[in-house]
Design a protein around this motif. Sequence first.
Motif, mmCIF file in Angstrom:
data_model
loop_
_atom_site.group_PDB
_atom_site.id
_atom_site.type_symbol
_atom_site.label_atom_id
_atom_site.label_comp_id
_atom_site.label_asym_id
_atom_site.label_seq_id
_atom_site.Cartn_x
_atom_site.Cartn_y
_atom_site.Cartn_z
ATOM 1 N N ILE A 285 3.045 1.268 -0.976
ATOM 2 C CA ILE A 285 3.146 1.381 -2.438
ATOM 3 C C ILE A 285 2.038 0.586 -3.107
ATOM 4 O O ILE A 285 1.428 1.025 -4.094
ATOM 5 C CB ILE A 285 4.529 0.894 -2.906
ATOM 6 N N LEU A 286 1.734 -0.601 -2.568
ATOM 7 C CA LEU A 286 0.636 -1.402 -3.118
ATOM 8 C C LEU A 286 -0.687 -0.656 -2.998
ATOM 9 O O LEU A 286 -1.508 -0.666 -3.922
ATOM 10 C CB LEU A 286 0.569 -2.743 -2.385
ATOM 11 N N GLY A 287 -0.890 0.007 -1.876
ATOM 12 C CA GLY A 287 -2.125 0.776 -1.707
ATOM 13 C C GLY A 287 -2.244 1.903 -2.723
ATOM 14 O O GLY A 287 -3.329 2.189 -3.225
ATOM 15 N N VAL A 288 -1.119 2.540 -3.038
ATOM 16 C CA VAL A 288 -1.134 3.630 -4.026
ATOM 17 C C VAL A 288 -1.495 3.095 -5.403
ATOM 18 O O VAL A 288 -2.319 3.682 -6.127
ATOM 19 C CB VAL A 288 0.234 4.333 -4.060
ATOM 20 N N THR A 289 -0.894 1.959 -5.802
ATOM 21 C CA THR A 289 -1.181 1.399 -7.123
ATOM 22 C C THR A 289 -2.619 0.899 -7.219
ATOM 23 O O THR A 289 -3.254 1.018 -8.269
ATOM 24 C CB THR A 289 -0.215 0.255 -7.439
ATOM 25 N N GLU A 290 -3.141 0.354 -6.143
ATOM 26 C CA GLU A 290 -4.542 -0.102 -6.158
ATOM 27 C C GLU A 290 -5.508 1.068 -6.305
ATOM 28 O O GLU A 290 -6.575 0.942 -6.917
ATOM 29 C CB GLU A 290 -4.850 -0.888 -4.886
ATOM 30 N N SER A 291 -5.139 2.213 -5.740
ATOM 31 C CA SER A 291 -6.020 3.380 -5.822
ATOM 32 C C SER A 291 -6.114 3.925 -7.242
ATOM 33 O O SER A 291 -7.060 4.671 -7.554
ATOM 34 C CB SER A 291 -5.532 4.473 -4.873
ATOM 35 N N ASN A 292 -5.161 3.579 -8.113
ATOM 36 C CA ASN A 292 -5.212 4.078 -9.488
ATOM 37 C C ASN A 292 -6.415 3.554 -10.250
ATOM 38 O O ASN A 292 -6.833 4.146 -11.245
ATOM 39 C CB ASN A 292 -3.931 3.690 -10.235
ATOM 40 N N GLU B 18 0.387 -3.383 -12.725
ATOM 41 C CA GLU B 18 1.035 -2.570 -11.702
ATOM 42 C C GLU B 18 0.744 -3.125 -10.312
ATOM 43 O O GLU B 18 1.639 -3.201 -9.460
ATOM 44 C CB GLU B 18 0.561 -1.119 -11.804
ATOM 45 N N ASN B 19 -0.520 -3.520 -10.087
ATOM 46 C CA ASN B 19 -0.869 -4.120 -8.796
ATOM 47 C C ASN B 19 -0.151 -5.447 -8.604
ATOM 48 O O ASN B 19 0.297 -5.765 -7.493
ATOM 49 C CB ASN B 19 -2.387 -4.339 -8.708
ATOM 50 N N GLU B 20 -0.052 -6.222 -9.670
ATOM 51 C CA GLU B 20 0.645 -7.504 -9.593
ATOM 52 C C GLU B 20 2.111 -7.298 -9.220
ATOM 53 O O GLU B 20 2.664 -8.023 -8.384
ATOM 54 C CB GLU B 20 0.522 -8.226 -10.932
ATOM 55 N N SER B 21 2.734 -6.307 -9.834
ATOM 56 C CA SER B 21 4.134 -6.013 -9.539
ATOM 57 C C SER B 21 4.297 -5.524 -8.099
ATOM 58 O O SER B 21 5.218 -5.954 -7.387
ATOM 59 C CB SER B 21 4.666 -4.956 -10.509
ATOM 60 N N ALA B 22 3.401 -4.633 -7.670
ATOM 61 C CA ALA B 22 3.499 -4.106 -6.307
ATOM 62 C C ALA B 22 3.268 -5.208 -5.268
ATOM 63 O O ALA B 22 3.927 -5.250 -4.229
ATOM 64 C CB ALA B 22 2.489 -2.973 -6.114
ATOM 65 N N ALA C 209 13.736 -4.064 8.672
ATOM 66 C CA ALA C 209 13.117 -4.895 7.642
ATOM 67 C C ALA C 209 11.597 -4.798 7.710
ATOM 68 O O ALA C 209 10.920 -4.807 6.673
ATOM 69 C CB ALA C 209 13.575 -6.349 7.797
ATOM 70 N N MET C 210 11.039 -4.711 8.908
ATOM 71 C CA MET C 210 9.595 -4.554 9.048
ATOM 72 C C MET C 210 9.135 -3.218 8.471
ATOM 73 O O MET C 210 8.051 -3.128 7.879
ATOM 74 C CB MET C 210 9.216 -4.651 10.525
ATOM 75 N N SER C 211 9.950 -2.178 8.622
ATOM 76 C CA SER C 211 9.572 -0.883 8.050
ATOM 77 C C SER C 211 9.567 -0.940 6.525
ATOM 78 O O SER C 211 8.754 -0.275 5.870
ATOM 79 C CB SER C 211 10.525 0.210 8.544
ATOM 80 N N ARG C 212 10.472 -1.752 5.949
ATOM 81 C CA ARG C 212 10.469 -1.904 4.488
ATOM 82 C C ARG C 212 9.207 -2.624 4.022
ATOM 83 O O ARG C 212 8.692 -2.332 2.933
ATOM 84 C CB ARG C 212 11.726 -2.656 4.049
ATOM 85 N N ILE C 213 8.704 -3.546 4.824
ATOM 86 C CA ILE C 213 7.433 -4.200 4.485
ATOM 87 C C ILE C 213 6.312 -3.170 4.495
ATOM 88 O O ILE C 213 5.448 -3.162 3.604
ATOM 89 C CB ILE C 213 7.140 -5.335 5.477
ATOM 90 N N ALA C 214 6.312 -2.293 5.487
ATOM 91 C CA ALA C 214 5.284 -1.253 5.552
ATOM 92 C C ALA C 214 5.362 -0.328 4.341
ATOM 93 O O ALA C 214 4.329 0.097 3.794
ATOM 94 C CB ALA C 214 5.438 -0.454 6.848
#
Length: 485
Positions: A106-113, A167-171, A96-101
């Motif tokens: 994914i959030l970092g990828v969307t923020e980079s957009n 997208e960031n909000e969703s991520a 479960a911790m790996s799923r958080i990572a």
Amino acid sequence: MSFYHLIKQVLQLTGKMVLFSVSLLLLSGCSVGPDHSEPDNEVKISEWSTNSLQQSENLLIVSTPIKSDWWTLFEDPLLTLLEKELEKKNLDLQLAMSRIAESRAILGVTESNQSPELSVGGSYSRYGLSENGKFAALGAPTRANNFWQVGFDASWELDLWGKFDRENESAMAQLIASQYGQRGVYVAISAELARTYLQLRGVQAELELTRNNRDIAKHTLVLTESRERNGVGTRFETSTSKAELASIKAMLPQLQQRRNKLMNALALLLGEKPHALDDRLKGAIPLPSLPKEIPVGVPSELAHRRPDILKSEAELHAATADIGVAKANFYPRIAINGQLGVDAFEYQDLSSWSSRFFSIGPTVYLPIFQGEALTKKLKLTEIKQKSAAIRYRQTVLKAWHEVDNALTYTAAQVQQNTELVVAYEQNKEAFNVAERNFQEGVADYLQVLTAQRNVLVSETKLNINKTQSTLSLVNLYKALGGGWN
């Protein structure tokens, strides 16, 4: 013109494009799509059902806050120690911790957009025109040439309609959902460990009861054999006594197998190999008693304590934000692109000021016809959002039922225990009387056998009730979302 003046000119053009983009952002207003708000349910957890709060002389349900380490109510040091080890060793929690990572990445990828993209590149090619081609016919030279190019490419897409924000909000909502998912795993796993541990103690107690009854059956067999030898008893009594002893002995292997299976189940929960905990668990410890007071917190806290409710709400938030992303795809997209570099036919000319080139300007993309793909995608996201809202309501309703059922079951087990204690004491007294009468020759062995079986049944039922009572408390705190703050 110097290189300094070139950079200055590029920056001036860039500044004009930024002002143009800011103007568009101000005109576009807020992000498209609905904003997330706390779900409005017809399911309101305002108070516990009075039917579920069945008080008894031995049980008092109070609305005091729930301890995160609720298992300490059993006052079992070994159980408390195992629960502490669980958080570090359990593989489901690590997964479960790996799923958080993953969600955080994914959030970092969307923020980079939302950030400008800058890249550097270079190329070299050698080419020549065909002497029989159309360019040669027009007089172009056909000899082979080298061509060198080095430069920077930059691109920045403007978030005019809030697509990137959505997208960031969703991520972010998905990240929060994965965190609550990990909490939900912890609540379930900690309850599973407590449940398995208490079942083990119940089986060990039943095993001890069976061994005691085996010893009683052995003593009875010796007595009946003596009576038969002395001509007081009959062969029937001796045979029946032997059959009873054999029946009790036959129960021991099955109980031992259940005990070993439960010890292995605890080892698996702690990420250990089979039999790794046998030395710590083999010693029989009496089942803990229920506490006199059972804190259940206040009803309004349930929606903020149950990780599955919070996870479901976060998933609804993400689904709502995805609608905004789908709607933004209907609107124009504007990006600012730029290039700065040098190119030349000769390598040594790359350092020459006259080899410079640059370009800067906006790119506009406007979707006109895509075979209703955008419309279908929007409809799909809206359906997913409605499904998420239904799942949220379903999760809340299920939580309410689980708490109500757990409260009712706990109270019922406590009430049943009172009657089972009376039945056990009376059956034990009847067995003592029957055994004494049998020894004095005023009763036959059938009465002793019947009384002995009644005692065994009463002891077994009482032990099962004690086990179920402790398990009902585990189920109650799992339903209340206990085990974390």
